[in-house]
Design a protein around this motif. Structure first.
Motif, PDB file in Angstrom:
ATOM      1  N   ALA A 255       0.861  -1.187   0.000  1.00 49.18           N
ATOM      2  CA  ALA A 255       0.000   0.000   0.000  1.00 49.18           C
ATOM      3  C   ALA A 255       0.893   1.231   0.000  1.00 49.18           C
ATOM      4  O   ALA A 255       1.889   1.289   0.718  1.00 49.18           O
ATOM      5  CB  ALA A 255      -0.909  -0.001   1.225  1.00 49.18           C
ATOM      6  N   ILE A 256       0.528   2.208  -0.815  1.00 55.08           N
ATOM      7  CA  ILE A 256       1.338   3.416  -0.980  1.00 55.08           C
ATOM      8  C   ILE A 256       0.417   4.633  -0.898  1.00 55.08           C
ATOM      9  O   ILE A 256      -0.680   4.622  -1.446  1.00 55.08           O
ATOM     10  CB  ILE A 256       2.058   3.423  -2.351  1.00 55.08           C
ATOM     11  N   ARG A 257       0.895   5.675  -0.237  1.00 53.68           N
ATOM     12  CA  ARG A 257       0.164   6.944  -0.208  1.00 53.68           C
ATOM     13  C   ARG A 257       0.842   7.927  -1.160  1.00 53.68           C
ATOM     14  O   ARG A 257       2.053   7.929  -1.303  1.00 53.68           O
ATOM     15  CB  ARG A 257       0.148   7.529   1.201  1.00 53.68           C
ATOM     16  N   TYR A 258       0.002   8.733  -1.796  1.00 54.47           N
ATOM     17  CA  TYR A 258       0.489   9.747  -2.734  1.00 54.47           C
ATOM     18  C   TYR A 258      -0.135  11.089  -2.397  1.00 54.47           C
ATOM     19  O   TYR A 258      -1.314  11.166  -2.037  1.00 54.47           O
ATOM     20  CB  TYR A 258       0.097   9.385  -4.166  1.00 54.47           C
ATOM     21  N   VAL A 259       0.650  12.164  -2.570  1.00 53.24           N
ATOM     22  CA  VAL A 259       0.123  13.513  -2.399  1.00 53.24           C
ATOM     23  C   VAL A 259      -0.969  13.749  -3.439  1.00 53.24           C
ATOM     24  O   VAL A 259      -2.063  14.200  -3.112  1.00 53.24           O
ATOM     25  CB  VAL A 259       1.247  14.571  -2.490  1.00 53.24           C
ATOM     26  N   ASP A 260      -0.690  13.426  -4.702  1.00 52.80           N
ATOM     27  CA  ASP A 260      -1.687  13.532  -5.775  1.00 52.80           C
ATOM     28  C   ASP A 260      -1.979  12.117  -6.269  1.00 52.80           C
ATOM     29  O   ASP A 260      -1.413  11.652  -7.266  1.00 52.80           O
ATOM     30  CB  ASP A 260      -1.192  14.420  -6.910  1.00 52.80           C
ATOM     31  N   CYS A 261      -2.841  11.428  -5.555  1.00 50.74           N
ATOM     32  CA  CYS A 261      -3.122  10.021  -5.845  1.00 50.74           C
ATOM     33  C   CYS A 261      -3.785   9.840  -7.205  1.00 50.74           C
ATOM     34  O   CYS A 261      -3.496   8.859  -7.902  1.00 50.74           O
ATOM     35  CB  CYS A 261      -3.978   9.422  -4.733  1.00 50.74           C
TER      36      CYS A 261
ATOM     37  N   ARG B 106      -6.919  -0.168 -13.324  1.00 55.27           N
ATOM     38  CA  ARG B 106      -7.768   0.268 -12.211  1.00 55.27           C
ATOM     39  C   ARG B 106      -8.757  -0.849 -11.875  1.00 55.27           C
ATOM     40  O   ARG B 106      -9.538  -1.250 -12.723  1.00 55.27           O
ATOM     41  CB  ARG B 106      -8.571   1.505 -12.586  1.00 55.27           C
ATOM     42  N   ARG B 107      -8.736  -1.309 -10.652  1.00 54.66           N
ATOM     43  CA  ARG B 107      -9.723  -2.279 -10.192  1.00 54.66           C
ATOM     44  C   ARG B 107     -10.830  -1.560  -9.434  1.00 54.66           C
ATOM     45  O   ARG B 107     -11.995  -1.838  -9.604  1.00 54.66           O
ATOM     46  CB  ARG B 107      -9.071  -3.332  -9.302  1.00 54.66           C
ATOM     47  N   ALA B 108     -10.412  -0.625  -8.577  1.00 54.23           N
ATOM     48  CA  ALA B 108     -11.373   0.174  -7.813  1.00 54.23           C
ATOM     49  C   ALA B 108     -10.690   1.472  -7.394  1.00 54.23           C
ATOM     50  O   ALA B 108      -9.520   1.466  -7.025  1.00 54.23           O
ATOM     51  CB  ALA B 108     -11.840  -0.580  -6.571  1.00 54.23           C
ATOM     52  N   VAL B 109     -11.436   2.572  -7.476  1.00 53.19           N
ATOM     53  CA  VAL B 109     -10.961   3.854  -6.969  1.00 53.19           C
ATOM     54  C   VAL B 109     -12.143   4.526  -6.279  1.00 53.19           C
ATOM     55  O   VAL B 109     -13.122   4.872  -6.927  1.00 53.19           O
ATOM     56  CB  VAL B 109     -10.396   4.757  -8.091  1.00 53.19           C
ATOM     57  N   TYR B 110     -12.034   4.648  -4.958  1.00 53.80           N
ATOM     58  CA  TYR B 110     -13.090   5.267  -4.160  1.00 53.80           C
ATOM     59  C   TYR B 110     -12.690   6.691  -3.831  1.00 53.80           C
ATOM     60  O   TYR B 110     -11.665   6.917  -3.184  1.00 53.80           O
ATOM     61  CB  TYR B 110     -13.321   4.470  -2.868  1.00 53.80           C
ATOM     62  N   PRO B 111     -13.473   7.665  -4.303  1.00 52.17           N
ATOM     63  CA  PRO B 111     -13.096   9.063  -4.080  1.00 52.17           C
ATOM     64  C   PRO B 111     -13.202   9.462  -2.619  1.00 52.17           C
ATOM     65  O   PRO B 111     -14.034   8.957  -1.873  1.00 52.17           O
ATOM     66  CB  PRO B 111     -14.096   9.842  -4.941  1.00 52.17           C
TER      67      PRO B 111
ATOM     68  N   VAL C  22      -1.706  -3.487  -5.958  1.00 53.66           N
ATOM     69  CA  VAL C  22      -1.205  -2.474  -5.045  1.00 53.66           C
ATOM     70  C   VAL C  22      -2.407  -1.633  -4.631  1.00 53.66           C
ATOM     71  O   VAL C  22      -3.292  -1.358  -5.439  1.00 53.66           O
ATOM     72  CB  VAL C  22      -0.078  -1.611  -5.678  1.00 53.66           C
ATOM     73  N   MET C  23      -2.470  -1.310  -3.338  1.00 52.92           N
ATOM     74  CA  MET C  23      -3.530  -0.423  -2.855  1.00 52.92           C
ATOM     75  C   MET C  23      -2.895   0.946  -2.634  1.00 52.92           C
ATOM     76  O   MET C  23      -1.720   1.047  -2.284  1.00 52.92           O
ATOM     77  CB  MET C  23      -4.134  -0.961  -1.556  1.00 52.92           C
ATOM     78  N   LEU C  24      -3.679   2.000  -2.877  1.00 54.19           N
ATOM     79  CA  LEU C  24      -3.157   3.331  -2.687  1.00 54.19           C
ATOM     80  C   LEU C  24      -4.226   4.281  -2.205  1.00 54.19           C
ATOM     81  O   LEU C  24      -5.417   3.985  -2.281  1.00 54.19           O
ATOM     82  CB  LEU C  24      -2.498   3.871  -3.963  1.00 54.19           C
ATOM     83  N   GLY C  25      -3.761   5.398  -1.693  1.00 55.52           N
ATOM     84  CA  GLY C  25      -4.669   6.419  -1.211  1.00 55.52           C
ATOM     85  C   GLY C  25      -3.949   7.745  -1.125  1.00 55.52           C
ATOM     86  O   GLY C  25      -2.717   7.821  -1.240  1.00 55.52           O
ATOM     87  N   SER C  26      -4.721   8.784  -0.918  1.00 54.28           N
ATOM     88  CA  SER C  26      -4.159  10.130  -0.821  1.00 54.28           C
ATOM     89  C   SER C  26      -3.488  10.336   0.529  1.00 54.28           C
ATOM     90  O   SER C  26      -3.977   9.878   1.565  1.00 54.28           O
ATOM     91  CB  SER C  26      -5.256  11.177  -1.012  1.00 54.28           C
TER      92      SER C  26
ATOM     93  N   THR D 107      -9.584  13.807  -3.545  1.00 52.48           N
ATOM     94  CA  THR D 107      -8.590  12.855  -3.062  1.00 52.48           C
ATOM     95  C   THR D 107      -9.085  11.441  -3.345  1.00 52.48           C
ATOM     96  O   THR D 107     -10.213  11.241  -3.808  1.00 52.48           O
ATOM     97  CB  THR D 107      -8.337  13.008  -1.552  1.00 52.48           C
ATOM     98  N   VAL D 108      -8.232  10.467  -3.069  1.00 52.64           N
ATOM     99  CA  VAL D 108      -8.597   9.059  -3.208  1.00 52.64           C
ATOM    100  C   VAL D 108      -8.635   8.462  -1.810  1.00 52.64           C
ATOM    101  O   VAL D 108      -7.618   8.427  -1.108  1.00 52.64           O
ATOM    102  CB  VAL D 108      -7.587   8.300  -4.099  1.00 52.64           C
ATOM    103  N   ALA D 109      -9.812   8.016  -1.408  1.00 56.29           N
ATOM    104  CA  ALA D 109      -9.950   7.375  -0.099  1.00 56.29           C
ATOM    105  C   ALA D 109      -9.279   6.004  -0.114  1.00 56.29           C
ATOM    106  O   ALA D 109      -8.609   5.617   0.840  1.00 56.29           O
ATOM    107  CB  ALA D 109     -11.423   7.243   0.277  1.00 56.29           C
ATOM    108  N   HIS D 110      -9.456   5.281  -1.208  1.00 53.14           N
ATOM    109  CA  HIS D 110      -8.873   3.943  -1.348  1.00 53.14           C
ATOM    110  C   HIS D 110      -8.861   3.594  -2.825  1.00 53.14           C
ATOM    111  O   HIS D 110      -9.846   3.777  -3.525  1.00 53.14           O
ATOM    112  CB  HIS D 110      -9.712   2.917  -0.575  1.00 53.14           C
ATOM    113  N   GLY D 111      -7.725   3.101  -3.294  1.00 55.32           N
ATOM    114  CA  GLY D 111      -7.622   2.668  -4.674  1.00 55.32           C
ATOM    115  C   GLY D 111      -6.966   1.303  -4.752  1.00 55.32           C
ATOM    116  O   GLY D 111      -6.177   0.925  -3.880  1.00 55.32           O
ATOM    117  N   GLU D 112      -7.308   0.570  -5.802  1.00 44.63           N
ATOM    118  CA  GLU D 112      -6.726  -0.750  -6.049  1.00 44.63           C
ATOM    119  C   GLU D 112      -6.343  -0.830  -7.522  1.00 44.63           C
ATOM    120  O   GLU D 112      -7.192  -0.657  -8.393  1.00 44.63           O
ATOM    121  CB  GLU D 112      -7.737  -1.859  -5.724  1.00 44.63           C
ATOM    122  N   LEU D 113      -5.054  -1.059  -7.773  1.00 45.31           N
ATOM    123  CA  LEU D 113      -4.569  -1.254  -9.130  1.00 45.31           C
ATOM    124  C   LEU D 113      -4.025  -2.667  -9.229  1.00 45.31           C
ATOM    125  O   LEU D 113      -3.416  -3.173  -8.285  1.00 45.31           O
ATOM    126  CB  LEU D 113      -3.455  -0.261  -9.469  1.00 45.31           C
ATOM    127  N   THR D 114      -4.228  -3.302 -10.377  1.00 50.40           N
ATOM    128  CA  THR D 114      -3.756  -4.664 -10.557  1.00 50.40           C
ATOM    129  C   THR D 114      -2.827  -4.758 -11.752  1.00 50.40           C
ATOM    130  O   THR D 114      -2.852  -3.925 -12.660  1.00 50.40           O
ATOM    131  CB  THR D 114      -4.932  -5.648 -10.772  1.00 50.40           C
TER     132      THR D 114
END
Length: 151
Positions: free
Chosen positions: A13-19, A34-39, A57-61, A44-51
């Motif tokens: 899981a990774i956090r990004y300033v500009d997710c 993109r599997r899921a991106v919850y705004p 990998v999961m990511l968020g802002s 911002t991105v509350a929760h994202g999933e890329l495959t």
């Protein structure tokens, strides 16, 4: 036994300033999906999933709260240093193509495209926020485990 039967049981899981920009870059340059991106609030991105293949990998802002918020620091805020990185396994052809896209996107290349002694092709690059991505065709699952080599 693992809780997941359909994919990865270890997911970085990774956090990004500009997710949102990071998601676009990871999909365009490294070929992730993109599997899921919850705004979240304020674009911002509350929760994202890329495959990619069977991995995720999961990511968020970075501005999101939560238990890990106070434990996170950007590589740029840490002088470009990290304590971990992500490895992305793909075929030789896809590795070459991702390398060319990374160069075209002016991504800092931390390792040029090479053929390491353990096999395959690989390169390393930084994403726009300084996270290191090692991309290569060496598939550790396709090789015997170390204990198998010693017997």
């Amino acid at each position: 036994m693992s809780a997941s039967v359909n994919g990865s049981t270890i997911i970085p899981a990774i956090r990004y300033v500009d997710c949102n920009a990071a998601i676009e870059w990871l999909c365009t340059v490294l070929g992730m999906t993109r599997r899921a991106v919850y705004p979240g609030p304020g674009d911002t991105v509350a929760h994202g999933e890329l495959t990619y293949g069977g991995g995720m990998v999961m990511l968020g802002s970075a501005s999101n709260g939560g238990a890990s918020a106070g434990r996170w620091i950007s590589p740029k805020d840490a002088g470009g240093r990290e304590t971990s990185h992500v490895c992305l396994i793909m075929t030789d052809d896809h590795c070459r193509a991702a390398y060319e896209r990374a160069k075209a996107a002016n991504a800092p290349i931390v390792q040029e495209l090479t053929s390491p002694s353990h096999g395959g092709l690989s390169f390393g690059c930084e994403d726009p926020e300084g996270h290191t991505w090692w991309v290569g065709s060496y598939d550790p699952w396709a090789h015997p485990a170390q204990e198998d080599l010693q017997s």
